[in-house]
Design an enzyme around this catalytic site. Structure first.
Site, PDB file in Angstrom:
ATOM      1  N   HIS A  27     -37.047 -33.528  39.859  1.00 40.27           N
ATOM      2  CA  HIS A  27     -38.196 -32.620  40.007  1.00 40.27           C
ATOM      3  C   HIS A  27     -39.112 -32.589  38.772  1.00 40.27           C
ATOM      4  O   HIS A  27     -39.424 -31.552  38.208  1.00 40.27           O
ATOM      5  CB  HIS A  27     -37.816 -31.218  40.510  1.00 40.27           C
ATOM      6  CG  HIS A  27     -36.744 -30.454  39.781  1.00 40.27           C
ATOM      7  ND1 HIS A  27     -36.742 -30.271  38.427  1.00 40.27           N
ATOM      8  CD2 HIS A  27     -35.666 -29.782  40.257  1.00 40.27           C
ATOM      9  CE1 HIS A  27     -35.717 -29.519  38.104  1.00 40.27           C
ATOM     10  NE2 HIS A  27     -35.037 -29.227  39.176  1.00 40.27           N
ATOM     11  N   HIS A  81     -24.073 -22.796  42.853  1.00 44.08           N
ATOM     12  CA  HIS A  81     -25.525 -22.883  42.720  1.00 44.08           C
ATOM     13  C   HIS A  81     -26.077 -23.499  44.006  1.00 44.08           C
ATOM     14  O   HIS A  81     -25.588 -24.533  44.467  1.00 44.08           O
ATOM     15  CB  HIS A  81     -25.806 -23.793  41.518  1.00 44.08           C
ATOM     16  CG  HIS A  81     -27.222 -23.972  41.126  1.00 44.08           C
ATOM     17  ND1 HIS A  81     -28.246 -23.179  41.565  1.00 44.08           N
ATOM     18  CD2 HIS A  81     -27.796 -24.867  40.279  1.00 44.08           C
ATOM     19  CE1 HIS A  81     -29.377 -23.586  41.019  1.00 44.08           C
ATOM     20  NE2 HIS A  81     -29.139 -24.619  40.241  1.00 44.08           N
ATOM     21  N   GLU A  83     -28.949 -24.926  44.524  1.00 48.48           N
ATOM     22  CA  GLU A  83     -29.806 -26.116  44.403  1.00 48.48           C
ATOM     23  C   GLU A  83     -29.066 -27.320  45.002  1.00 48.48           C
ATOM     24  O   GLU A  83     -27.860 -27.519  44.772  1.00 48.48           O
ATOM     25  CB  GLU A  83     -30.198 -26.375  42.941  1.00 48.48           C
ATOM     26  CG  GLU A  83     -31.337 -27.386  42.868  1.00 48.48           C
ATOM     27  CD  GLU A  83     -32.076 -27.440  41.529  1.00 48.48           C
ATOM     28  OE1 GLU A  83     -31.580 -26.917  40.524  1.00 48.48           O
ATOM     29  OE2 GLU A  83     -33.172 -28.045  41.505  1.00 48.48           O
ATOM     30  N   ASP A  85     -28.641 -30.369  44.531  1.00 46.79           N
ATOM     31  CA  ASP A  85     -27.859 -31.369  43.795  1.00 46.79           C
ATOM     32  C   ASP A  85     -26.389 -30.953  43.731  1.00 46.79           C
ATOM     33  O   ASP A  85     -25.518 -31.778  43.483  1.00 46.79           O
ATOM     34  CB  ASP A  85     -28.431 -31.621  42.391  1.00 46.79           C
ATOM     35  CG  ASP A  85     -28.655 -30.360  41.592  1.00 46.79           C
ATOM     36  OD1 ASP A  85     -28.973 -29.320  42.189  1.00 46.79           O
ATOM     37  OD2 ASP A  85     -28.527 -30.410  40.360  1.00 46.79           O
ATOM     38  N   HIS A 147     -29.362 -22.035  36.775  1.00 42.80           N
ATOM     39  CA  HIS A 147     -30.775 -22.196  36.580  1.00 42.80           C
ATOM     40  C   HIS A 147     -31.613 -21.570  37.694  1.00 42.80           C
ATOM     41  O   HIS A 147     -32.841 -21.538  37.619  1.00 42.80           O
ATOM     42  CB  HIS A 147     -30.967 -23.717  36.431  1.00 42.80           C
ATOM     43  CG  HIS A 147     -32.081 -24.415  37.037  1.00 42.80           C
ATOM     44  ND1 HIS A 147     -32.001 -25.428  37.947  1.00 42.80           N
ATOM     45  CD2 HIS A 147     -33.399 -24.253  36.795  1.00 42.80           C
ATOM     46  CE1 HIS A 147     -33.175 -25.888  38.251  1.00 42.80           C
ATOM     47  NE2 HIS A 147     -34.050 -25.213  37.588  1.00 42.80           N
ATOM     48  N   ASP A 166     -24.709 -25.841  35.963  1.00 43.73           N
ATOM     49  CA  ASP A 166     -25.819 -26.423  35.192  1.00 43.73           C
ATOM     50  C   ASP A 166     -25.670 -26.210  33.683  1.00 43.73           C
ATOM     51  O   ASP A 166     -26.129 -27.043  32.886  1.00 43.73           O
ATOM     52  CB  ASP A 166     -27.152 -25.811  35.648  1.00 43.73           C
ATOM     53  CG  ASP A 166     -27.752 -26.517  36.859  1.00 43.73           C
ATOM     54  OD1 ASP A 166     -27.296 -27.624  37.201  1.00 43.73           O
ATOM     55  OD2 ASP A 166     -28.688 -25.956  37.457  1.00 43.73           O
ATOM     56  N   TYR A 194     -31.716 -31.736  28.387  1.00 44.08           N
ATOM     57  CA  TYR A 194     -31.440 -30.959  29.599  1.00 44.08           C
ATOM     58  C   TYR A 194     -31.834 -29.491  29.373  1.00 44.08           C
ATOM     59  O   TYR A 194     -32.510 -28.875  30.205  1.00 44.08           O
ATOM     60  CB  TYR A 194     -29.956 -31.067  29.942  1.00 44.08           C
ATOM     61  CG  TYR A 194     -29.586 -30.438  31.254  1.00 44.08           C
ATOM     62  CD1 TYR A 194     -29.537 -31.189  32.421  1.00 44.08           C
ATOM     63  CD2 TYR A 194     -29.303 -29.078  31.333  1.00 44.08           C
ATOM     64  CE1 TYR A 194     -29.216 -30.606  33.628  1.00 44.08           C
ATOM     65  CE2 TYR A 194     -28.981 -28.490  32.538  1.00 44.08           C
ATOM     66  CZ  TYR A 194     -28.932 -29.248  33.680  1.00 44.08           C
ATOM     67  OH  TYR A 194     -28.616 -28.670  34.879  1.00 44.08           O
ATOM     68  N   HIS A 225     -23.159 -31.458  35.512  1.00 45.67           N
ATOM     69  CA  HIS A 225     -23.829 -32.757  35.285  1.00 45.67           C
ATOM     70  C   HIS A 225     -23.317 -33.360  33.980  1.00 45.67           C
ATOM     71  O   HIS A 225     -23.128 -32.641  32.993  1.00 45.67           O
ATOM     72  CB  HIS A 225     -25.343 -32.579  35.131  1.00 45.67           C
ATOM     73  CG  HIS A 225     -26.042 -31.997  36.314  1.00 45.67           C
ATOM     74  ND1 HIS A 225     -26.239 -32.704  37.477  1.00 45.67           N
ATOM     75  CD2 HIS A 225     -26.631 -30.790  36.501  1.00 45.67           C
ATOM     76  CE1 HIS A 225     -26.910 -31.942  38.337  1.00 45.67           C
ATOM     77  NE2 HIS A 225     -27.150 -30.776  37.769  1.00 45.67           N
TER      78      HIS A 225
HETATM   79 FE1  FEO Z   1     -30.168 -26.338  39.051  1.00 44.23          FE
HETATM   80 FE2  FEO Z   1     -28.101 -28.988  38.739  1.00 44.23          FE
HETATM   81  O1  FEO Z   1     -29.157 -27.769  39.676  1.00 44.23           O
END
Ligand code: FEO
Length: 389
Positions: A27, A81, A83, A85, A147, A166, A194, A225
């Protein structure tokens, strides 16, 4: 990939995520070293999966899970989370384990997951809630805005593992899972990048989360991640304390675009003047460096100079895009100024200054606005002004 295997990171706790070697834009964040979507499987009386992966990697996730247990045996899924991913393969996992409880925050987690995946078997939790999965307990700590509003981390006191999603992550693809198995300079650079590109706007929330986690004994930070921290836990936590406090160094970043080299000459002069002043300076032609890397340098540098010539009464679109991105990250504790050249009109320099102000940068030098090519006298004057900062 049929040969994907789970990686045991603690006794009966497995990394079952996916590595996205080719990811180059997350993004708008230029992820030049790819990324990973980390999920963890705990084999206990209740088989527990912490997070899933981006939908394109559902097959890889399920293959890794299947290398240790039938996915149908999963009793609990923790969604840290919404999101995609991390939650992207939730429906695929839930289809194989339809009676599994899906633990998420309330109301944001439930709302977000319902909107994306429909009415599944959600079990909302709040701060202080915990569950027993057998020999282990899982405690939930909401970390709103780290996040997204729904975000939370999970702590296992028996193992002293923090599943941090995250937080403490890096967009960094690697075939080995732990911090000390990788080049640490690269890992810390990617952790800083990051933070700068994802978490910079949320320093206050990060500090609140660090306080909530402050008393926990942690042997492993199992991130969402990049690498899992096992040898450098205090170092990355100290970095987060500094980063979330907005600490900046005596360092300057000069960012510019140029059409016919006039603004480039100004950028070179400004960079050299900062160096003469004893302030290390980085020089970024916006066309030559990913914005996400430039922002990472700005994040911990006190000074920022941004330059653009005028084109069609505007700043260059490259600089406009860069300033839009920077403004969204809500940088703190920076001082700076605008510069640029023009043939006629010259509106771009004031536009850059306005954008710097609205990004929260304190203007410490009147805008440097030069018609056509700068003269030697003008360059000397610019140098004197910067030496006087
Ligand atoms: Fe905010 Fe790794 O997603």
């Amino acid at each position: 990939m049929n040969n994907c295997k789970a990686v045991e990171v603690a006794k009966n706790i497995y990394w079952v995520g996916a590595v996205d070697w080719s990811m180059r834009n997350f993004h708008g964040y230029e992820t030049t070293r790819g990324t990973s979507y980390n999920a963890y499987l705990i084999l206990d009386e209740k088989v527990t999966l912490i997070d899933t992966a981006k939908i394109n990697f559902a097959e890889e996730l399920l293959a890794r899970i299947s290398s240790v247990i039938d996915p149908a045996k999963i009793d609990v899924i923790i969604s840290s989370h919404v999101e995609p991913d991390h939650s992207g393969a939730l429906r695929e996992v839930a289809a194989l384990a339809p009676s599994a409880e899906i633990i998420t925050t309330n109301p944001n987690g439930v709302k977000g997951l319902t909107a994306r995946y429909g009415d599944l078997n959600y079990k909302p939790v709040k701060a202080g809630d915990s569950i027993s999965i057998g020999a282990r307990t899982l405690q939930f700590v909401p970390t709103p805005m780290l996040h997204w509003p729904d975000s939370m981390v999970t702590y296992c006191p028996e193992e002293k593992i923090l599943f941090s999603n995250d937080a403490f992550g890096q967009h960094f693809a690697t075939s080995v899972r732990f911090d000390d198995e990788n080049d640490l300079d690269t890992v810390f650079f990617e952790a800083k990048k990051y933070y700068a590109n994802i978490l910079m706007p949320f320093g206050k929330q990060a500090q609140t989360a660090l306080k909530a986690l402050g008393n926990l004994e942690i042997n492993l930070i199992a991130t969402g991640h990049g690498v899992i921290w096992r040898k450098n836990i205090s170092k990355i936590v100290d970095c987060y304390k500094k980063w979330s406090a907005g600490e900046v160094a005596e360092r300057a970043v000069v960012v510019f675009d140029s059409m016919w080299h006039s603004t480039k000459i100004l950028a070179q002069t400004i960079t050299e003047a900062f160096a003469q002043r004893g302030i290390p300076a980085a020089y970024y032609d916006i066309k030559a460096t990913p914005t996400s890397d430039i922002v990472t340098d700005i994040f911990t540098s006190k000074y920022l100079a941004v330059g653009s010539p005028t084109i069609n009464n505007q700043m260059m679109p490259t600089i406009a895009g860069f300033l839009c991105y920077l403004k969204g990250l809500r940088p703190v504790n920076h001082k700076g100024f605008a510069f640029g050249s023009y043939g006629w009109g010259g509106q771009s320099i004031a536009q850059v200054e306005d954008e710097l102000k609205s990004a929260g940068v304190e203007i410490i030098l009147d805008k440097i606005k030069i018609a056509n090519l700068p003269t030697s006298q003008q360059l000397d004057d610019i140098t004197k002004q910067i030496l006087a900062i």
